[in-house]
Write a protein that holds these residues in place. Structure first.
Motif, short mmCIF file in Angstrom:
data_model
loop_
_atom_site.label_atom_id
_atom_site.label_comp_id
_atom_site.label_asym_id
_atom_site.label_seq_id
_atom_site.Cartn_x
_atom_site.Cartn_y
_atom_site.Cartn_z
N ASN A 51 -1.99 90.52 26.67
CA ASN A 51 -3.20 89.43 25.75
C ASN A 51 -4.51 91.07 25.85
O ASN A 51 -4.83 91.98 27.14
CB ASN A 51 -3.94 89.05 26.80
CG ASN A 51 -4.53 88.42 26.73
OD1 ASN A 51 -5.08 88.19 25.69
ND2 ASN A 51 -5.26 87.49 27.72
N ILE A 84 0.29 86.07 26.01
CA ILE A 84 -0.06 84.97 24.65
C ILE A 84 1.74 84.65 24.38
O ILE A 84 2.15 86.27 24.00
CB ILE A 84 -0.88 84.93 23.37
CG1 ILE A 84 -2.00 85.93 24.26
CG2 ILE A 84 -0.93 83.96 22.56
CD1 ILE A 84 -3.23 85.44 24.95
N LEU A 105 3.86 83.34 21.81
CA LEU A 105 3.55 83.12 20.08
C LEU A 105 5.59 82.29 19.98
O LEU A 105 6.36 82.88 20.14
CB LEU A 105 3.92 84.34 19.14
CG LEU A 105 2.23 84.64 19.96
CD1 LEU A 105 1.67 86.43 19.13
CD2 LEU A 105 1.62 83.93 19.26
N GLU A 161 0.18 80.41 18.65
CA GLU A 161 0.24 80.99 19.96
C GLU A 161 0.51 79.34 20.88
O GLU A 161 0.68 77.46 20.36
CB GLU A 161 -1.23 80.55 20.84
CG GLU A 161 -0.88 80.49 22.00
CD GLU A 161 -2.75 80.81 22.20
OE1 GLU A 161 -3.15 81.24 23.48
OE2 GLU A 161 -3.27 82.08 21.45
#
Length: 117
Positions: free
Chosen positions: A37, A49, A51, A56
């Motif tokens: 992040n 984060i 994914l 996300e």
């Protein structure tokens, strides 16, 4: 009885700090990435984060406990069950294992009492 964790994924960590791997359950088979992040401004903000492609699907924090360093993942994906998701070092070089443990039921502190009729 001790509840054991299920292995639901295998990951590797690249030199740039990105984790990539396969999450695999009976219902879900997906390649996911934990991207550092870059917008983290406070300690409470997530370190990663999570994914799936460009979508996300969660966030993650680096944690430490008596067993070492791990990454705690909070998925925001409705097809994944509630519980504890933990990415930790495996025995393979640059390898990490994604573990799932279902939530514990909290027992009441006091046993139920019966009232006399």
């Amino acid at each position: 009885m001790k509840k054991s964790a299920l292995i639901i994924g295998q990951f590797t960590k690249a030199e740039n700090g990105v984790f990539t791997g396969k999450l695999e359950t009976l219902a879900v088979k997906a390649t996911i990435t934990l991207q550092p992040n870059d917008d983290k401004q406070k300690d409470s903000h997530p370190d990663y984060i999570v994914l799936h492609g460009q979508n996300e699907i969660g966030v993650a924090w680096e944690r430490n406990d008596q067993w070492g360093t791990f990454i705690s993942i909070a998925f925001e994906e409705p097809s994944l069950a509630p519980g504890s998701y933990r990415l930790q070092k495996s025995g393979v070089e640059k390898g990490f294992t994604l573990l799932y443990r279902k939530p514990f039921n909290r027992k009441e502190d006091k046993p139920a009492t019966r009232q006399a009729a």
